[in-house]
Motif scaffolding. Sequence first.
Motif, PDB file in Angstrom:
ATOM      1  N   ASP A  65       0.858  -1.184   0.000  1.00 32.19           N
ATOM      2  CA  ASP A  65       0.000   0.000   0.000  1.00 32.19           C
ATOM      3  C   ASP A  65       0.895   1.235   0.000  1.00 32.19           C
ATOM      4  N   SER A 401      -8.597   3.488  -5.409  1.00 32.15           N
ATOM      5  CA  SER A 401      -9.821   3.236  -4.643  1.00 32.15           C
ATOM      6  C   SER A 401     -10.698   4.477  -4.571  1.00 32.15           C
ATOM      7  N   THR A 439      -4.337   3.083  -0.928  1.00 25.95           N
ATOM      8  CA  THR A 439      -5.688   3.303  -0.404  1.00 25.95           C
ATOM      9  C   THR A 439      -5.880   4.653   0.274  1.00 25.95           C
TER      10      THR A 439
END
Length: 548
Positions: A65, A401, A439
């Motif tokens: 991430d 996202s 994210t």
Amino acid sequence: MSTPTLLLTNGKIWCGLEEGFAEAIAMAEGRVLATGTTAEIEAMAAPGCKVVDLGGRLATPGLNDGHMHLHNYGLNLLQIDLRPAVGVTSIGAMLDKVKEAVARAPKGAWIIGRGYDHDKFTELRHATRAEVDAVAPDNPVFLVRTCGHTAIANSLALEAGGIDEDTPDPFGGKIGRHGNGALNGLLFENARQPVQQAMPQPTLDDLVDAIERGGKDYLTYGVTSVMEAGIGIMGLGMTELRAYQKALADGRLPVRVAGTLMGDAEKNIIEECHAEGLVTGAGCDMFRIGPVKIFTDGSAGAGTAWMSEPYFNDPENYGVPCLTQEQCDELVLKAHSMGYQMAPHAIGDAAIEMVLNSYEKAYAEMPAPDRRHRIEHCGWHRPDQLERMKEMGVIPAGQPSFLYFFGDGYFMCLGPDRPHTCYPFKTWLESGLHPSGSTDCPVTSASPFPVLYGLIARTSDTGQKLGAGEELTVEQALHCCTYESAYGVHEENVKGRLIPGQLADVAVFDTDFFEVAPEEILKTSCVMTILGGEIVYETGQTVAKELA
């Protein structure tokens, strides 16, 4: 040759964009030893070696991430969950959550929640101070919008922060008011700080607990590495850094972390870090110092991303600049001169312009060919700005996202056309800009599956398409969430691919992304996570057997 300690066999193992697939992999001493066919890898087995039959399941490098907030996420897990995903799709539903929390709390205790999205409320507006006061008359309440850039404070919270009708808007912030000048409870950007500072502050041990809590949750998704995007962002200074160091020393750091240091006008720890030799690249494979963060604007959904054109739903609003050009120049040059990589937050094209101007000045003052300065989010840039990014090798660190969770809101606040130009990952990849997938958790869920879906489908959660032609293949999407996230913090030579010598970080899934419709990716579960050749999470769907 080293003796393998863990084998994965009979699988579909995606090793990397250029490397393609293997059936099996051998790991030893925390690193990848070899990949190949099941027969080839099984031939390497020795007594004491663990063998996992994947049963045809997909395995990939551990996901990375590339921009999130680990200690904030761990703390948020203890707060009121106000996300639409748990049913908070109206002001009434949000107030019910607050009312429930008040019933459990003593009088005067702070009530803190995170994750509401007014664009998904049936009322299509924020709650007001008066509405929150009605359900929490005796407790200060602070409710943070999903983006993290806007919050609702009730009367007691505003009072604790010293904010009243006579308080002027701070630079880089805005205090919400009704038409008659009365406070409506909304606080944008820097206007939140007085209330945040009045809240009870977490201790060092609280932060370590949060890091461990959030990291363990990440392992359940097959995520083995993260870039923590703001050490010092809570205003606790070096305490936030010490928490990561303590978590590492105590064996309580579940995932590998590249730590971004705050170097902003007010929240700034880089001089203290630099004095301790904590510059970009310092550290170990579990915790390494990454870039330096500054804020230049807010978020599009909150109407605070700084744009050169006004918002569609508010023609008087261009967003909120959080720095002047002179301040940005000074902060960037200072960190650049100290040897740091930069990672400024910039979403709107006006903010991106400010950052690019500062980068050009810093590089002219002190050339650094492979510094890899970044722009976090980089949501709406112009074509001329893309050319400048290519010239300097600037890394766009976008959040796919956002397309899934916030796509509908972009059309509401920016109109029918501008959402199609946001986060152009295919253009970035084809331009050689090394975009990472992330994210921004807790802005969105820690789950990487909406990230992959956003990259592949570019479709919101209600089915609206954003930017047709910018879709990536499954291979490219995984590449952004593995290799490119590692490249973004100078670690592509140690992780991000399953090749001999790289870290043995692996994720195993119950869904083959390459064989299903993109929508099925959203339903994925991780069944096993391996960090440094050790199984650190498993659901029992695959079983490791130790050879006698």
